[in-house]
Design an enzyme around this catalytic site. Structure first.
Site, PDB file in Angstrom:
ATOM      1  CG  HIS C 215     -43.202 -21.337  -4.809  1.00 55.82           C
ATOM      2  ND1 HIS C 215     -44.255 -20.831  -4.090  1.00 55.82           N
ATOM      3  CD2 HIS C 215     -43.468 -22.639  -4.995  1.00 55.82           C
ATOM      4  CE1 HIS C 215     -45.143 -21.791  -3.912  1.00 55.82           C
ATOM      5  NE2 HIS C 215     -44.689 -22.909  -4.440  1.00 55.82           N
ATOM      6  CE1 TYR C 219     -43.633 -25.479  -4.489  1.00 55.59           C
ATOM      7  CE2 TYR C 219     -44.539 -27.629  -3.934  1.00 55.59           C
ATOM      8  CZ  TYR C 219     -44.712 -26.332  -4.364  1.00 55.59           C
ATOM      9  OH  TYR C 219     -45.964 -25.878  -4.650  1.00 55.59           O
ATOM     10  CG  HIS C 366     -50.697 -20.065   2.341  1.00 55.92           C
ATOM     11  ND1 HIS C 366     -51.410 -21.147   1.874  1.00 55.92           N
ATOM     12  CD2 HIS C 366     -49.517 -20.085   1.675  1.00 55.92           C
ATOM     13  CE1 HIS C 366     -50.687 -21.792   0.971  1.00 55.92           C
ATOM     14  NE2 HIS C 366     -49.541 -21.170   0.824  1.00 55.92           N
ATOM     15  CG  PHE C 367     -45.778 -18.625   5.264  1.00 51.64           C
ATOM     16  CD1 PHE C 367     -45.911 -17.356   4.745  1.00 51.64           C
ATOM     17  CD2 PHE C 367     -45.099 -18.787   6.466  1.00 51.64           C
ATOM     18  CE1 PHE C 367     -45.397 -16.256   5.412  1.00 51.64           C
ATOM     19  CE2 PHE C 367     -44.583 -17.700   7.144  1.00 51.64           C
ATOM     20  CZ  PHE C 367     -44.734 -16.436   6.618  1.00 51.64           C
ATOM     21  CG  HIS C 368     -47.038 -19.473  10.382  1.00 46.25           C
ATOM     22  ND1 HIS C 368     -46.781 -18.286   9.761  1.00 46.25           N
ATOM     23  CD2 HIS C 368     -46.110 -19.582  11.365  1.00 46.25           C
ATOM     24  CE1 HIS C 368     -45.749 -17.689  10.337  1.00 46.25           C
ATOM     25  NE2 HIS C 368     -45.321 -18.461  11.315  1.00 46.25           N
ATOM     26  NE  ARG C 429     -46.080 -11.434   5.470  1.00 47.98           N
ATOM     27  CZ  ARG C 429     -45.247 -12.094   4.691  1.00 47.98           C
ATOM     28  NH1 ARG C 429     -45.334 -11.957   3.407  1.00 47.98           N
ATOM     29  NH2 ARG C 429     -44.332 -12.856   5.202  1.00 47.98           N
ATOM     30  NE  ARG C 430     -42.519  -9.941   6.474  1.00 45.16           N
ATOM     31  CZ  ARG C 430     -41.841 -10.239   5.378  1.00 45.16           C
ATOM     32  NH1 ARG C 430     -41.781  -9.379   4.402  1.00 45.16           N
ATOM     33  NH2 ARG C 430     -41.236 -11.395   5.272  1.00 45.16           N
TER      34      ARG C 430
END
Lengths: 263, 186, 541
Positions: C215, C219, C366-368, C429-430
């Site tokens: 995580h 950041y 989301h993370f893209h 996913r994946r």
């Protein structure tokens, strides 16, 4: 202010930040380790200490269901990547001697001209497992079972090492131009069939999955049909039965003929 | 505190920022409080205990032997489902359960990390070799679901799709008469 | 004044080169698993590509950006040449060498394990060794940031540390500590197995170590973006930063709380107790706070700038902002994507809302959106802002820059919004291949196709970006002047020692790590019975 000590109770920033952090940590720990577990009756906890331990992740023994044993004879081989280490030359030599009696069906070079499987160049752990399964009765064959019963564990390892050491020989049906059927290239995902090559070595290798290239199509087809009907049961935890039972007869044919034609 | 030249407007700015910070903390507190509240009131919760298993010997003895996989009706009428994930299928390949019944599903992996997702539901867990995953589930209606593995488990991952069927309670009971461990594998 | 321009430029060029190649792979991946692709191919190519794409975009690209930008900040904010120039070059070389060492086995198909590793799958040891080299190179940067700040503080006692450098060092400390988790997993668990010294590994423990890094690494990626929000954006639009101390507090909150929350990536895992899952969930809520603070401060700063230049009205000032300025555009688009991506993050951090979407395409979407969208668009802005000062040449094709930024934004929306949707539909996913003809998946087909088209838009934007920079290398020489950071409306004269240093915050960060991770890790370490056999990927046949 610059000579103000940082780690001191007289520093508001220190007391406030440490205080808030501690309070948050304590409150969330209390909620997570004590209150929430105890608020769930179906966890069947035996008190606060049990609640804290289980919420913290202390493992408990699995529930004592009657110690289950497999019904009937299934493979008892433990198959991992290091089930069989690479055979040394002594082992291979012993295996060569033992293999003389295998040659009647499996050929002197491990290449059969009957429809017994070719063993030359087969992964060692595969040969070892099948011999083991013949011996324990997990796999039954009128010809192989008597042979296997007389073998010791060391014999089986030696034979496996020997055959793995022999070079693979393409079958008379080898055909580099044969287009791979869909069942081989993409499998049939919604029927739970991954591409054969993801385990059988042409794309990646799952220990215990035989190399199929150059194998007799008649033999491959017979095995797939046996898995599909459940008459062959030595695939650990049904991993091949899950696949074979969802293949159509045509797909079994196509896969068998394709692999026979591979080097 | 911080000292700068123009105290009055600096104070205004500081007050405004403090007000926003308070509001932000309240928003965050509300979200976390909701999660705790929902947790206490029996929404889906993480499994309550850690349990370990040995992927090497699942097929030799213990609760995940082949003949013990599938749905079992327990003495109190609830159902226990056991499954394993392996490269590249679940066993049982087709899991059947009754609707309107409390179900415990226990599963583990025989080799690498797999995932188990029942499409159309919030039943979604990881299968980590060495550990047993457990979920409490219940269905309000019948239906057929696909059950993919949702974690990369090797080159054949895209072929790992199982089936999960929820059937009428009576249909299930009838099946239970002839099978010790129920599956919908034909 | 920027002195070591070649050092900084080297970092940026390598970063953007890796980015460009990875972007190409990403667009290919989107296409090849979509209904638009009629051809069948070896699925291993897909997983190989995902491994390369993820490793480059996650471990190489943002690390180099943080390092290069960090060196620039150190020199410009502290107004002195970088101490440890040779070490900095050594760090750069380590990152570059590590990248090559890692990508060689991956490109040969010997380490298709994905950038999240996930033992007990084990690939070629050189992949992992390469990643370790990249991390070690970045740790040299961490040390240099600390050393340079310490030297400046010795020479400038009692002076407030410039906000840009304060945030930069906070980010470096965060990275230094958060990388430890993956380092432990790699050095003590994975690499010994990959080299054949051991044959078993505790997969659950490895996942816990990885969550330590997983995580907070986002950041670390986010720090340059937020530094740009606070210290570039207000200046670029002709305004001032609304509040300097609030900025410091935001970065301090990231430093303390970003790391000990990783178990929310393990919500569905069986090896961590429910109590720790809850504790991590609470602290994850806390990490939303600095973002909320930041959005306010940056919007307030924008309002200040607009009103300074004649903006009027309750909302009319928004229209009066300098929209033709690429930095203005990038920041606004970034904040929009941050809003959506952040909302998705709030969903992911709630156990109950996370359950239906865990490991579905929602997560990837989301993370893209948040990394590829909100964060990376500011990397572009940072490059556009710094380039004239690094190259001594003008970067003046603002129309092309604005087009590039708009294409990135639109592409990101078109790619990620349908992506979130198919995740809600349960698409896992994946996977290299999906059978969209099957009734269970048919509803996902259109959305996946849209995402694939979005991928092409992003690829176009990426190419335009590289074009702008390359053209900038050939533009006529133009002295850009000293590199300035934004000034606060009320620049601090003196700061409380807590807002001017890191001792307290590092202590809290480490303390929270012990509280939140200590028992779960110790617990799993003490369990030898959970060591499971390694499964080798890409092994020779």
């Amino acid at each position: 202010m610059s000579d103000q000590p940082l780690f001191s109770l007289r520093n508001r920033w220190f007391t406030a930040s440490v205080g808030i952090t501690v309070v948050l940590a304590v409150v969330s720990a209390l909620a997570g380790l004590v209150i929430l577990p105890l608020a769930q009756p179906d966890l069947k906890l035996s008190g606060i200490w049990d609640a804290i331990c289980s919420a913290a992740g202390v493992p408990r023994a699995s529930p004592d269901t009657i110690a289950q044993q497999p019904d009937g004879k299934l493979s008892n081989v433990v198959m991992t990547a290091d089930t069989l280490s690479r055979g040394d030359s002594v082992s291979i030599g012993r295996g060569a001697t033992l293999a003389q009696r295998c040659a009647i069906c499996h050929g002197p070079q491990g290449v059969s001209d009957a429809n017994s499987p070719n063993l030359a160049g087969q992964f060692a752990e595969v040969t070892y497992k099948e011999l083991n399964d013949f011996k324990t009765g997990a796999r039954v064959n009128a010809v192989m079972s008597p042979f296997a019963l007389t073998m010791t564990d060391r014999d089986m390892r030696d034979l496996a090492a020997y055959y793995a050491y022999l070079p693979r020989v393409p079958s008379p049906h080898v055909d580099a131009k044969l287009v791979a059927p869909l069942i081989v290239t993409i499998g049939a995902p919604m029927r739970n069939i991954a591409p054969c090559g993801s385990c059988h070595g042409d794309i990646d290798t799952k220990p215990g999955s035989p190399w199929l290239g150059g194998q007799s199509a008649v033999y491959i087809k017979a095995q797939l049909q046996a898995f599909a009907s459940g008459s062959r049961r030595n695939d650990i935890s049904q991993q091949m039965r899950n696949i074979a039972r969802n293949m159509t007869a045509e797909e079994i044919d196509q896969a068998a003929r394709y692999y026979e034609a591979q080097p | 505190m911080t000292m700068h030249h123009d105290s009055a407007s600096a104070d205004v700015a500081a007050r405004v920022e403090r007000r926003w910070a308070t509001l932000s903390i309240a928003i965050v507190g509300l979200l976390v409080g909701m999660a705790a509240f929902v947790g206490i009131h029996q929404a889906t919760m993480p499994q309550g205990r850690v349990e370990i298993s040995d992927p090497r010997t699942l097929h030799l003895s213990g609760e995940f032997v082949e003949s013990n996989l599938g749905a079992e009706v327990l003495a109190d009428g609830s159902v226990m489902v056991r499954a394993i994930g392996q490269q590249y299928s679940f066993t049982p390949q087709c899991i059947v359960v009754p609707e309107g019944t409390s179900i415990t599903m226990r599963a583990t992996s025989a080799d690498v990390v797999h995932g188990l997702l029942i499409q159309g539901t919030n039943i979604n867990t990881m299968l980590v070799p060495g550990y047993v995953s457990e979920a409490q589930i219940a269905f309000k209606g019948t239906g057929d679901h696909v059950m993919p593995c949702q974690e990369f488990c090797g080159i054949g991952h895209q072929g790992m799709w199982g089936k999960f069927k929820v059937v009428d309670r009576n249909v299930f009971n009838k099946m239970a008469l002839s099978q010790r461990r129920l599956t919908c594998v034909d | 004044m920027l002195i070591n321009k070649r050092l900084i430029l080297a970092h940026f060029w390598l970063a953007f080169a890796a980015f460009g190649l990875a972007l190409l792979l990403g667009a290919w991946q989107m296409f090849v698993r979509s209904p638009l692709n009629p051809w069948h191919f070896n699925p291993e190519f897909y997983y190989r590509s995902v491994t390369a794409h993820g490793s480059a975009m996650g471990y190489v690209f943002p690390t180099l950006i943080a390092m290069g930008f960090g060196y620039a900040i150190s020199e410009a904010a502290l107004a002195r040449p970088l101490i440890g120039r040779r070490w900095a070059w050594a760090g750069f070389v380590l990152v570059a060498v590590g990248t090559v060492v890692a990508m060689l086995p991956v490109s040969m198909g010997l380490a298709s394990v994905l950038y999240t590793f996930y033992p007990p799958m084990i690939g070629n040891p050189f992949y992992y060794i390469g990643v370790v080299l990249v991390v070690v190179g970045s740790w040299i940067w961490v040390a240099l940031m600390s050393i340079n700040l310490a030297a400046w503080k010795r020479d400038n006692p009692d002076k407030p540390v410039p906000l840009a450098m304060f945030a930069n060092v906070a980010g470096s400390y965060l990275w230094g500590w958060t990388a430890v988790g993956a380092a432990l997993e790699l050095l003590f668990q994975i690499i010994p197995v990959a080299l054949g010294w051991r044959t078993t590994i505790d997969a659950g423990l490895a996942r816990v170590f990885f969550s330590w890094t997983l995580h907070a690494i986002v950041y670390f990626w986010l720090m340059p973006t937020y530094i740009a929000y606070y210290t570039i954006f207000p200046r670029a639009i002709g305004g001032r930063l609304y509040s300097d101390p609030m900025g410091r507090i935001a970065f301090i909150l990231f430093l303390v709380v970003a790391m000990p929350i990783g178990v929310h990536h393990l919500f569905a895992d069986p090896q961590v107790g429910a109590g720790f899952k809850f504790m991590h969930s609470v602290f994850t809520g806390l990490v939303a706070l600095p973002t909320l603070l930041t959005v306010f401060t940056i919007c307030a700063s924008a309002e200040v700038a607009s009103r300074l230049h004649g903006g009027r009205g309750l909302f009319g000032w928004v229209g009066a902002l300098p929209w033709r300025n690429p930095i203005m555009l990038a920041t606004a688009l970034s904040l929009v994507m941050l809003g959506f991506g952040g909302a998705g993050g709030l969903i992911n951090m709630s156990y109950q809302l996370n359950a239906p979407v865990h490991n579905t395409q929602w997560i990837t979407g989301h993370f893209h959106l948040i990394f590829g969208g909100a964060i990376v668009i500011m990397y572009f802005a940072i490059a556009y802002d710094l380039w004239p000062h690094l190259t001594g040449r003008a970067l003046d094709n603002v129309r092309l820059m604005r087009l590039q930024l708009w294409l990135w934004f639109v592409g990101m929306i078109v790619t990620t919004f349908p992506w979130h949707y198919v995740g809600i539909l349960g698409m896992p996913r994946r996977m290299a291949y999906y059978d969209y003809a099957n009734s269970a998946l048919a509803a996902q087909a259109l959305s996946v196709s849209l995402s694939a088209v979005g991928g092409l838009i992003l690829l176009t934007s990426g190419i335009l970006f590289l074009l702008v920079l390359i053209r900038g290398q050939r533009a006529p020489r133009q002295e850009a002047g000293a590199y300035q950071f934004a000034v606060a409306v009320h620049p601090p004269i003196r700061l409380p020692v807590a807002l001017n240093g890191f001792g307290l915050w590092l202590a809290l960060m480490i303390g929270l790590t012990v509280v939140n991770y200590g028992f779960p890790i110790a617990q799993l370490l003490a369990l030898p019975a959970t060591n499971v056999p390694a499964v080798y990927v890409g092994a020779p046949r």
